[in-house]
Scaffold this motif. Sequence first.
Motif, mmCIF file in Angstrom:
data_model
loop_
_atom_site.group_PDB
_atom_site.id
_atom_site.type_symbol
_atom_site.label_atom_id
_atom_site.label_comp_id
_atom_site.label_asym_id
_atom_site.label_seq_id
_atom_site.Cartn_x
_atom_site.Cartn_y
_atom_site.Cartn_z
ATOM 1 N N LEU A 126 0.857 -1.181 0.000
ATOM 2 C CA LEU A 126 0.000 0.000 0.000
ATOM 3 C C LEU A 126 0.895 1.233 0.000
ATOM 4 N N LEU A 127 0.674 2.129 -0.967
ATOM 5 C CA LEU A 127 1.475 3.340 -1.112
ATOM 6 C C LEU A 127 0.617 4.562 -0.804
ATOM 7 N N PRO A 128 1.181 5.586 -0.166
ATOM 8 C CA PRO A 128 0.409 6.785 0.176
ATOM 9 C C PRO A 128 0.214 7.701 -1.023
ATOM 10 N N VAL A 129 -0.512 7.186 -2.025
ATOM 11 C CA VAL A 129 -0.827 8.002 -3.199
ATOM 12 C C VAL A 129 -2.071 8.849 -2.963
ATOM 13 N N PRO A 152 3.751 2.687 9.240
ATOM 14 C CA PRO A 152 4.783 1.794 8.708
ATOM 15 C C PRO A 152 4.309 0.951 7.531
ATOM 16 N N GLY A 153 3.008 0.956 7.223
ATOM 17 C CA GLY A 153 2.495 0.131 6.141
ATOM 18 C C GLY A 153 1.557 -0.934 6.670
ATOM 19 N N VAL A 154 1.054 -1.744 5.757
ATOM 20 C CA VAL A 154 0.139 -2.833 6.108
ATOM 21 C C VAL A 154 0.888 -4.148 5.904
ATOM 22 N N PRO A 155 1.185 -4.874 6.967
ATOM 23 C CA PRO A 155 1.901 -6.147 6.814
ATOM 24 C C PRO A 155 1.026 -7.199 6.131
ATOM 25 N N ALA A 185 -3.695 -2.507 10.705
ATOM 26 C CA ALA A 185 -4.322 -3.351 9.689
ATOM 27 C C ALA A 185 -3.337 -4.410 9.231
ATOM 28 N N VAL A 186 -3.884 -5.511 8.722
ATOM 29 C CA VAL A 186 -3.067 -6.557 8.132
ATOM 30 C C VAL A 186 -3.819 -7.128 6.934
ATOM 31 N N PHE A 187 -3.080 -7.412 5.858
ATOM 32 C CA PHE A 187 -3.637 -8.123 4.718
ATOM 33 C C PHE A 187 -3.539 -9.625 4.988
ATOM 34 N N LEU A 188 -4.659 -10.332 4.936
ATOM 35 C CA LEU A 188 -4.645 -11.791 4.885
ATOM 36 C C LEU A 188 -4.620 -12.129 3.394
ATOM 37 N N ASN A 233 -4.815 -13.254 -0.292
ATOM 38 C CA ASN A 233 -5.762 -14.142 -0.969
ATOM 39 C C ASN A 233 -6.970 -14.492 -0.097
ATOM 40 N N HIS A 234 -7.269 -13.634 0.854
ATOM 41 C CA HIS A 234 -8.359 -13.912 1.795
ATOM 42 C C HIS A 234 -9.137 -12.651 2.132
ATOM 43 N N GLY A 235 -8.515 -11.704 2.847
ATOM 44 C CA GLY A 235 -9.254 -10.531 3.291
ATOM 45 C C GLY A 235 -8.368 -9.567 4.044
ATOM 46 N N ILE A 236 -8.998 -8.750 4.861
ATOM 47 C CA ILE A 236 -8.270 -7.778 5.670
ATOM 48 C C ILE A 236 -8.705 -7.906 7.119
ATOM 49 N N VAL A 237 -7.858 -7.433 8.011
ATOM 50 C CA VAL A 237 -8.210 -7.243 9.418
ATOM 51 C C VAL A 237 -7.786 -5.834 9.793
ATOM 52 N N THR A 238 -8.679 -5.092 10.428
ATOM 53 C CA THR A 238 -8.327 -3.780 10.963
ATOM 54 C C THR A 238 -8.672 -3.746 12.440
ATOM 55 N N VAL A 239 -7.945 -2.920 13.164
ATOM 56 C CA VAL A 239 -8.156 -2.806 14.606
ATOM 57 C C VAL A 239 -8.154 -1.336 14.994
#
Length: 229
Positions: free
Chosen positions: A110-113, A123-126, A153-156, A158-164
């Motif tokens: 993910l880039l801050p465009v 720091p980004g989304v792991p 946040a984290v990218f799962l 090929n599955h989805g996302i998790v945010t907290v």
Amino acid sequence: MSDEIRELVALSSRVLGAAEQGDLVWGHASARDPEGRGVWIKAAGWGMEEITPERVHLVGPDGDVLEGRGPRHSEYPIHTEIMAARADVGGVVHTHSPYAVALAAAGQDLLPVSHAANYFVPPGVPRFTDTADLILTRELGRAVAGTLAGTSAVFLVNHGIVTVGPTLRAATVAAIILERAAYQQWLTRGFGTWPTWSDPGESLSKREHIFHADAVEQVWEYLVRRLPG
């Protein structure tokens, strides 16, 4: 207190549904139980937009439904294990938001465009890549929590996302902002040129100016106002 938490989880679910983050009956949002018994989460078998307080129940760390009715979601360990690992987290969202899923599957950071991406970068989304299957065990839940670490946040992959977030309101807003950021990056790359983006200093400055706590709460209130009457 349980009535208020049920209402909050129901509102979060419907906000996510209205933002087209629902995936038929999959995806879920949770709030930490103030007594430390587990998480309040929507029951399985319902779409996000269908959730009422009566369709929210309390699930313990071992998956037992402690209050409320209905079958629980099999991926409850995402929520319980992140809560166990992160005392600062009061709410967790897991969805299959399409642009964020596509961005992660494409192997792109993910880039801050856009303004939206500055919520997360730096720091980004792991990226969680241990499995693209469902998070069905406490061990996998702990692994997701470990990859999330101290981020929001984290990218799962090929599955989805998790945010907290410190609250479920904040976690819900984060899920919507992450999808907007992924969409904006896809749109930017579609022009076929090399994109520009903010450097870390500017990103942090923009985050402070745009996504301070009061602004996040205002976004939450706006999203609730947009729900069908």
